[in-house]
Design a protein around this motif. Structure first.
Motif, mmCIF file in Angstrom:
data_model
loop_
_atom_site.group_PDB
_atom_site.id
_atom_site.type_symbol
_atom_site.label_atom_id
_atom_site.label_comp_id
_atom_site.label_asym_id
_atom_site.label_seq_id
_atom_site.Cartn_x
_atom_site.Cartn_y
_atom_site.Cartn_z
ATOM 1 N N ASP A 47 17.919 -4.221 22.911
ATOM 2 C CA ASP A 47 17.151 -4.535 24.124
ATOM 3 C C ASP A 47 15.702 -4.743 23.691
ATOM 4 O O ASP A 47 14.939 -3.785 23.551
ATOM 5 N N ASP A 48 15.332 -6.008 23.478
ATOM 6 C CA ASP A 48 14.001 -6.315 22.943
ATOM 7 C C ASP A 48 12.868 -5.774 23.807
ATOM 8 O O ASP A 48 11.866 -5.287 23.288
ATOM 9 N N TYR A 49 13.021 -5.867 25.128
ATOM 10 C CA TYR A 49 11.953 -5.386 26.011
ATOM 11 C C TYR A 49 11.737 -3.878 25.819
ATOM 12 O O TYR A 49 10.616 -3.432 25.590
ATOM 13 N N ASP B 211 12.749 -2.022 23.340
ATOM 14 C CA ASP B 211 12.340 -1.752 21.955
ATOM 15 C C ASP B 211 10.842 -1.946 21.757
ATOM 16 O O ASP B 211 10.237 -1.258 20.933
ATOM 17 N N PHE C 60 9.644 -11.364 26.972
ATOM 18 C CA PHE C 60 10.900 -10.655 27.132
ATOM 19 C C PHE C 60 11.285 -10.554 28.593
ATOM 20 O O PHE C 60 10.431 -10.399 29.458
ATOM 21 N N LYS C 61 12.565 -10.582 28.841
ATOM 22 C CA LYS C 61 13.096 -10.343 30.185
ATOM 23 C C LYS C 61 13.773 -8.982 30.159
ATOM 24 O O LYS C 61 14.727 -8.776 29.424
ATOM 25 N N PRO C 62 13.242 -8.028 30.952
ATOM 26 C CA PRO C 62 13.881 -6.703 30.971
ATOM 27 C C PRO C 62 15.341 -6.823 31.406
ATOM 28 O O PRO C 62 15.677 -7.601 32.293
ATOM 29 N N LYS C 63 16.216 -6.049 30.762
ATOM 30 C CA LYS C 63 17.624 -5.999 31.160
ATOM 31 C C LYS C 63 17.738 -5.092 32.373
ATOM 32 O O LYS C 63 17.098 -4.053 32.437
ATOM 33 N N SER C 64 18.526 -5.481 33.322
ATOM 34 C CA SER C 64 18.672 -4.664 34.542
ATOM 35 C C SER C 64 19.723 -3.608 34.371
ATOM 36 O O SER C 64 20.681 -3.753 33.704
#
Length: 120
Positions: free
Chosen positions: A93-95, A97, A116-120
């Motif tokens: 999860d790049d965001y 991280d 980055f797009k945060p994962k929901s």
């Protein structure tokens, strides 16, 4: 295993990004060449003379796993001079991280997180 650093060794893998600019490029190149010639268990990325990804300065990446954490962190602290090193866990999860799993050697700088797009 606990670490000698304020950043805990809790992830399977890590990236350290050594930051530099035109004025400190020669110093960074020495660190890069020294890391390349070392016996450290690392994967050394490219020496970027431009901003890449979320990084607001020129940088190169050092990738390593949790078993090498203490050795690599000690090496970075001994060799970085006045350069800043941005460290983050690698979880997929790049965001997260680049926001929650981060540490700094030297002065922190603001990252460009809008990529980055945060994962929901």
């Amino acid at each position: 295993m606990s670490s000698l650093y304020s950043f805990p060794n809790v992830h399977q893998a890590y990236h350290a990004h050594v930051y530099y600019d035109a004025d400190t490029e020669a110093e960074a190149d020495v660190i890069y060449q020294t890391a390349s010639a070392s016996s450290l268990p690392i994967d050394l990325g490219r020496f970027h003379r431009k901003c890449v990804g979320p990084h607001p300065k020129w940088s190169f990446q050092i990738a390593f796993d949790k078993n090498a954490f203490d050795e690599v962190m000690a090496w970075l602290e001994d060799h970085r001079g006045d350069l800043t090193v941005f460290l983050h866990g690698v979880t997929g999860d790049d965001y997260v991280d680049h926001t929650d799993h981060v540490g700094w050697l030297g002065k922190s700088v603001a990252l460009r997180l809008d990529i980055f797009k945060p994962k929901s």
